[in-house]
Design a protein around this motif. Structure first.
Motif, PDB file in Angstrom:
ATOM      1  N   UNK A 104      52.934  38.740  25.824  1.00 61.56           N
ATOM      2  CA  UNK A 104      53.378  37.752  27.186  1.00 61.56           C
ATOM      3  C   UNK A 104      53.309  38.646  27.978  1.00 61.56           C
ATOM      4  N   UNK A 105      53.561  39.257  28.350  1.00 65.06           N
ATOM      5  CA  UNK A 105      53.873  39.880  29.497  1.00 65.06           C
ATOM      6  C   UNK A 105      52.480  39.463  31.024  1.00 65.06           C
ATOM      7  N   UNK A 106      51.124  39.720  30.397  1.00 64.44           N
ATOM      8  CA  UNK A 106      50.523  39.040  30.796  1.00 64.44           C
ATOM      9  C   UNK A 106      49.935  37.922  30.909  1.00 64.44           C
ATOM     10  N   UNK A 107      50.178  36.841  29.967  1.00 65.56           N
ATOM     11  CA  UNK A 107      49.962  35.514  30.443  1.00 65.56           C
ATOM     12  C   UNK A 107      51.237  35.455  30.843  1.00 65.56           C
ATOM     13  N   UNK A 119      49.936  36.757  35.314  1.00 68.03           N
ATOM     14  CA  UNK A 119      48.698  35.947  35.612  1.00 68.03           C
ATOM     15  C   UNK A 119      48.165  35.062  36.650  1.00 68.03           C
ATOM     16  N   UNK A 120      49.503  35.076  36.996  1.00 67.80           N
ATOM     17  CA  UNK A 120      48.458  34.863  39.146  1.00 67.80           C
ATOM     18  C   UNK A 120      48.216  36.176  39.363  1.00 67.80           C
ATOM     19  N   UNK A 121      48.601  37.721  39.702  1.00 65.16           N
ATOM     20  CA  UNK A 121      47.946  38.379  39.700  1.00 65.16           C
ATOM     21  C   UNK A 121      46.554  38.743  39.764  1.00 65.16           C
ATOM     22  N   UNK A 122      46.507  38.391  38.281  1.00 66.77           N
ATOM     23  CA  UNK A 122      45.448  39.127  37.179  1.00 66.77           C
ATOM     24  C   UNK A 122      44.014  38.656  37.698  1.00 66.77           C
ATOM     25  N   UNK A 123      44.170  37.002  37.679  1.00 67.18           N
ATOM     26  CA  UNK A 123      43.871  35.922  38.060  1.00 67.18           C
ATOM     27  C   UNK A 123      43.348  36.421  40.187  1.00 67.18           C
ATOM     28  N   UNK A 124      44.718  36.343  40.102  1.00 70.40           N
ATOM     29  CA  UNK A 124      43.358  37.308  42.071  1.00 70.40           C
ATOM     30  C   UNK A 124      42.556  37.901  41.746  1.00 70.40           C
ATOM     31  N   UNK A 165      47.882  30.609  32.503  1.00 73.37           N
ATOM     32  CA  UNK A 165      49.489  30.273  32.176  1.00 73.37           C
ATOM     33  C   UNK A 165      48.648  29.309  33.126  1.00 73.37           C
ATOM     34  N   UNK A 166      49.824  27.399  32.702  1.00 68.62           N
ATOM     35  CA  UNK A 166      49.237  26.314  33.308  1.00 68.62           C
ATOM     36  C   UNK A 166      50.956  26.812  34.536  1.00 68.62           C
ATOM     37  N   UNK A 167      51.591  27.279  35.122  1.00 68.11           N
ATOM     38  CA  UNK A 167      51.951  27.435  36.452  1.00 68.11           C
ATOM     39  C   UNK A 167      51.849  28.378  37.513  1.00 68.11           C
ATOM     40  N   UNK A 168      50.408  28.882  36.637  1.00 69.00           N
ATOM     41  CA  UNK A 168      50.124  29.944  38.071  1.00 69.00           C
ATOM     42  C   UNK A 168      49.324  29.617  39.090  1.00 69.00           C
ATOM     43  N   UNK A 169      49.665  29.751  39.848  1.00 66.53           N
ATOM     44  CA  UNK A 169      48.341  29.888  41.038  1.00 66.53           C
ATOM     45  C   UNK A 169      47.787  31.030  42.166  1.00 66.53           C
TER      46      UNK A 169
END
Lengths: 308, 283, 431
Positions: free
Chosen positions: C337-340, C345-350, C358-362
């Motif tokens: 849940x934390x990772x998602x 999730x934005x941080x990890x994607x970056x 996560x649909x809300x992450x950019x």
């Protein structure tokens, strides 16, 4: 002081001595037997068990199927291709390993060259030995790449006019991986034979020379027979190991293109970890074991003969 | 006597021929390793450049710096050395005893035992992986040096015994019989007479055992878990990423890994001195 | 007694001493872990993945430290291995009962792990935790339950070398198959040792079939499946195969395909020897770092001429799952849940240069980096297509297809035989 000596010297305790003598060889082997019994027999037993079940690990309730897996493996076309490739790969490797290893060992043992030069060359010649198989695969992939240094040198010297796809060509790939295996394995022979050459007393050569024998004759009638026990051991071990060579093939061609470099080892691996047919993989492993044991049988027979 | 004048000339020619042959032969191991060395100094891009060059503008020690400044990677080296050393010493001790038994004694179970010892290494490791791993977990050895040391001993012991049998078989039996006639035990014969004479063989078995333990990957990965227990081959594989490889660091790590091994070999190869054993056989 | 026996005994004792003696010296992690569990307060979650070595050093551990700070009483032990062997390690771990609580997953493995019974149903864990799954971009489901959640996604658009295109006189990156073929032809003719396209078909890592072959069918709205069963003899797979064969016969594909891997493909592009490649976004930063002079752009995968529907975009995920045998499944779910969560999730994607799960992450780079922005456009106008995700023995399916496809390309087998053989091989796994 010593037990053997005291017993031998006293005929009255001869019986006791005989019993003792029977126990000694097992005593010397006991650490080995202990280690293998604990760590080897059980896993191998499990593999044997797997090979007669329908499937294991992926299947919570395996069912006994007898020899069905063996029939399936032995009649599988891919298995037969793999067997053929493996035999070519193994026999070529063993023969060329021996030739190269013996040649290099003789050169590196030559008393014509100073000990210092010899030791420098010895270090250079064992180089293929000191790298892990995945790095050897990567290195040769780089060099045999269509844009790699080998093609460059061949084009530059005018030997070829077009870049050769060594590992991607159906005509060349099997030879290319065999070559890589030969490269990576000859130091094993070389070092062992170099050690073996030290055991041949100079007097035999001197006696031979006085009798008028020339170089090739000395090699044939002195060197080879003296090295025979070592050569036989080496060839058997190399045969068994090369049959199982996996990393070098997997990481260079993956068994391809098509199936031209498919080996028993890659075939077995794919059964185990690509399709999760652990029972069939174990069956295939058993077939490899049986093939190896044929060679071992030959070795054990020779073993007896050389004792006599 | 008639050839007295031409003899030195002949030797000189022969020596030149041997050296030329050695130089040509050295290309086979030397060139690929030279290429590895050269790649370890290149940028990842230049490793694939065409035409290839031995030294490029991107020459740098960066890959080496990346390896030696990483405590994690240095730990891989330490682990590899510890494991390989233990394996080598133990394998030699146990293997010499086993080889002596096979070489010098006849006993009812000799052939079956010999077959078993050969057989244990004839099963492809990949199929042994899961049962063996389960056993190691059961023995509570998972993620320990002991797991690696014992595992590699299983691999190397067969080899060591077979090779030691071979070396002992090249030595005449009169040697140890002489000891026993003098009242020595078989054990004395082995350690006082056979072992010193067989040093070249023992060194070669030791070197190989070391290499095998040093280079093994599959079990090193499976039987260890934490980063502080990993060995060099695992470390090299960690540089092979999902989408790209760190080619130059992989090469640098291999070069660094092989240097101490080569030094070790350079030291021990002095035991391969021709005729060393001849004297003792005579005596 | 006597020397022999003594020395033998000594050898045996030494051997056992090594066994006994090494154990305590060896694993500093093991005793610590047990001590923690005995205290009953701190729980240590093991997390096996291949992500840590792929990310900037220390960055993934930092995320875990943050998790530990937010969840006192839970520690995370990262167990990192090479990507190529993670699958084997998970299978072996599950069989030996040592599988980690949380594992990194690839979509190609999920089905097999579920079959082995090694993964827990995330649907159950989500409902126990009262989790709102509407924020998840995707869930990989089998038999009606979720077993894997894609944490981040790497899409595979087409990379084009702008300088090579310009030199070859190609003005715009190709949008259709015929434009692609024409561009590849011009590129190949434009210089010595320059090729239009690069096609990795290694049998060791057969994901070229997914990324570089089937993707052509997906980009034109095609499919290789029908009603959950293989259907590789359909027209869309057929036309994609014929298209690739056309490129092959025209000699516009860089040599060495049959043993080439994704990691080799990208080096050909780095060195400016191929004008176009289908590749992972994960490569953008690598290309920049390895060849700062490389002038390249990103475009959608060309579709069949005249196709104007949505284009399927191949992708690979870093997925996550929970072990079926983990005694700490609730805590494991907390980590998932934390990772998602939108922020993490934005941080990890970056840091991974990937698109979020996560649909809300950019991720930051979408705003700051025009190449990623372009990729994000491609991503948003198309749809994620990877039909191999969740299939049984997915990697083996790719390999079997590759074996047949190699024979087709080098002219030793007709297209019909190729596709029929592949279909037959695939069907065997769907019984």
């Amino acid at each position: 002081m010593s037990v053997d000596g005291r017993f031998a010297a006293n005929p009255k305790t001869n019986n006791l001595y005989r019993i003792w003598k029977r126990v000694i060889p097992y005593g010397y082997l006991s650490p080995t037997i202990l280690l293998l019994a604990v760590l080897s027999f059980l896993p191998i037993g499990m593999v044997v068990y797997y090979s007669v079940m329908d499937n294991v690990i992926m299947n919570q309730n395996p069912v006994f199927v007898g020899a069905a897996n063996y029939v399936k493996i032995l009649t599988d076309g891919v298995f037969q291709t793999a067997l053929g490739n493996t035999l070519y790969f193994t026999l070529m490797s063993v023969v060329v390993h021996l030739i190269l290893g013996l040649t290099f060992a003789m050169l590196l043992n030559s008393k014509l060259v100073s000990p210092f030069t010899r030791s420098v060359f010895r270090v250079v010649y064992i180089l293929p030995w000191v790298f892990t198989a995945s790095i050897i695969a990567i290195l040769w992939r780089l060099m045999l790449n269509p844009n790699g240094v080998i093609n460059y040198l061949l084009e530059w010297s005018g030997l070829v006019s077009q870049k050769i796809e060594w590992l991607s060509s159906r005509q060349l790939a099997l030879h290319a991986v065999t070559f890589i295996n030969i490269w990576s394995g000859y130091p094993f022979y070389m070092v062992s034979l170099l050690a073996g050459l030290q055991g041949i007393p100079d007097e035999i050569y001197e006696a031979g020379t006085i009798d008028g024998a020339n170089g090739p004759q000395l090699f044939r009638y002195v060197t080879l027979p003296q090295l025979r026990p070592i050569i036989i051991s080496l060839a058997m071990l190399d045969f068994i190991w090369t049959m199982q060579q996996f990393t070098l093939i997997w990481m260079t061609t993956g068994g391809g293109p098509g199936r031209v470099t498919e080996m028993l080892s890659t075939f077995t691996y794919k059964l185990a970890f690509s399709t999760y047919e652990f029972s069939l993989a174990s069956t295939s492993a058993m077939v490899i074991l049986v093939l190896s044991m044929f060679v071992a049988l030959f070795y054990v027979r020779r073993q007896r003969a050389s004792d006599a | 006597m008639l050839n007295a004048i031409s003899r030195p000339a002949k030797i000189r020619i022969a020596r030149a021929l041997v050296i030329i042959a050695l130089l040509i032969g050295a290309l086979l191991p030397g060139f690929p390793v030279l290429w590895m060395l050269s790649s370890s100094f290149k940028s990842n891009m230049d490793i694939f450049a065409y035409p290839p060059a031995l030294i490029t503008d991107s020459f740098s020690f960066g890959a080496y710096a990346a390896v030696v400044t990483s405590p994690e990677k240095l730990r891989f080296f330490l682990n590899s050395y510890l494991v390989s050393m233990f394996v080598t010493i133990l394998t030699l001790l146990v293997g010499i005893l086993g080889g002596y038994s096979f070489s010098r004694y006849e006993f009812p179970l000799k052939r079956p035992l010999n077959m078993v010892i050969i057989g244990v290494q004839a099963v492809p490791p990949i199929t042994l992986l899961i049962p063996y791993f389960s056993l190691i977990v059961f023995l509570k050895l998972h993620n320990t040096y002991a797991a690696l040391v014992l595992t590699y001993m299983v691999f190397t012991l067969s080899y060591a015994i077979i090779m030691m049998t071979g070396y002992f078989n090249t030595l005449p039996r009169q040697l140890d019989e002489a000891v026993m006639i003098d009242g020595g035990s078989s054990f004395v014969a082995l350690w006082r007479v056979l072992v010193p004479i067989s040093l070249p063989g023992i060194v070669s078995v030791g070197v190989y055992t070391f290499m095998l333990a040093w280079n093994e990957f599959l079990f090193a990965l499976t039987l260890t878990k934490t980063t502080d227990m990993r060995t060099v081959p695992v470390g090299i594989q960690l540089l092979m990423g999902q989408h790209s490889y760190e080619w130059n660091e992989m090469m640098a790590m291999s070069v660094l890994g092989c240097l101490p091994v080569l030094l070790l070999f350079l030291f021990f190869q002095r035991y391969f001195i021709a005729g060393m054993t001849a004297g003792s056989v005579k005596g | 007694m006597n020397k022999k026996l003594l020395s033998l005994l000594a050898a045996v004792v030494m051997l056992s001493a090594i066994v006994a003696g090494c154990a305590p010296v060896a694993g500093p992690a093991a005793p610590a872990e047990e001590a923690g569990e005995a205290a009953g307060e701190t729980i240590t979650l093991e997390f096996t993945q291949w992500w840590e070595p792929e990310l900037p050093e220390g960055s993934f551990r930092a995320l875990m430290d943050e998790f530990e700070a937010q969840n006192p009483g839970i520690k995370v032990e990262l167990i990192s291995g090479p990507y190529s062997t993670t699958r084997e390690q998970v299978v072996a771990g599950a069989a030996a009962g040592t599988m980690s609580d949380v594992v990194g997953l690839d979509g190609a493995w999920v089905s097999d792990f579920v079959k082995q019974g090694s993964l827990a149903s995330l649907t159950d864990l989500m409902s126990q935790a009262g989790y709102d799954d509407s924020q998840l971009a995707a869930q990989i489901q089998l038999n009606g339950a979720t077993y894997m959640i894609p944490v981040v996604n790497f899409v595979y658009p087409v990379f084009v070398n702008l300088d090579l295109l310009a030199a070859a006189g190609v003005e715009n990156p190709p949008a259709t198959r015929s434009e692609f073929a024409a561009a590849a032809q011009q590129l190949t003719e434009s210089g010595e040792n320059v090729y239009g396209w690069v096609l990795p078909l290694s049998l060791e890592q057969p994901n070229g079939i997914q990324n570089d072959v089937m993707s052509w069918a997906w980009a034109s709205g095609g499919s290789m499946m029908k009603d959950g069963l293989p259907d590789v003899t359909n027209d869309q797979v057929r036309s994609a195969s014929e298209f690739i064969k056309g490129l092959w016969d025209a000699g516009v594909i860089a040599p060495g395909s049959f043993s080439m891997r994704e990691q080799d493909k990208v080096e050909e592009f780095t060195n400016g020897r191929v004008g176009m490649m289908i590749s992972s976004l994960a490569h953008i930063n690598m290309l920049r770092e390895r060849n700062p002079d490389l002038n390249f752009a990103i475009t959608a995968l060309p579709a069949e001429d005249g196709y104007d529907g949505k284009r399927g975009l191949p992708y690979a995920s870093w997925g996550i799952g929970v072990s079926a045998n983990s005694p700490h499944q609730a805590e494991a779910w907390k980590l998932v849940e934390y990772l998602m969560s939108a922020e993490v999730n934005s941080k990890l994607s970056s840091i991974a240069n990937a698109f979020p799960g996560n649909v809300n992450s950019t991720p930051d780079f979408v705003q700051t980096d025009e190449l990623f922005a372009a990729a994000f456009d491609v991503f948003q106008t198309g749809y994620l297509a990877n039909e191999f995700v969740g299939l049984p023995v997915a990697e083996n399916l790719m390999r079997e297809f590759a074996e047949q496809f190699q024979l087709y390309l080098d002219g030793s087998q007709s297209l019909d035989d190729t596709l029929n053989a592949a279909q037959e091989a695939w069907m065997a796994h769907f019984e």
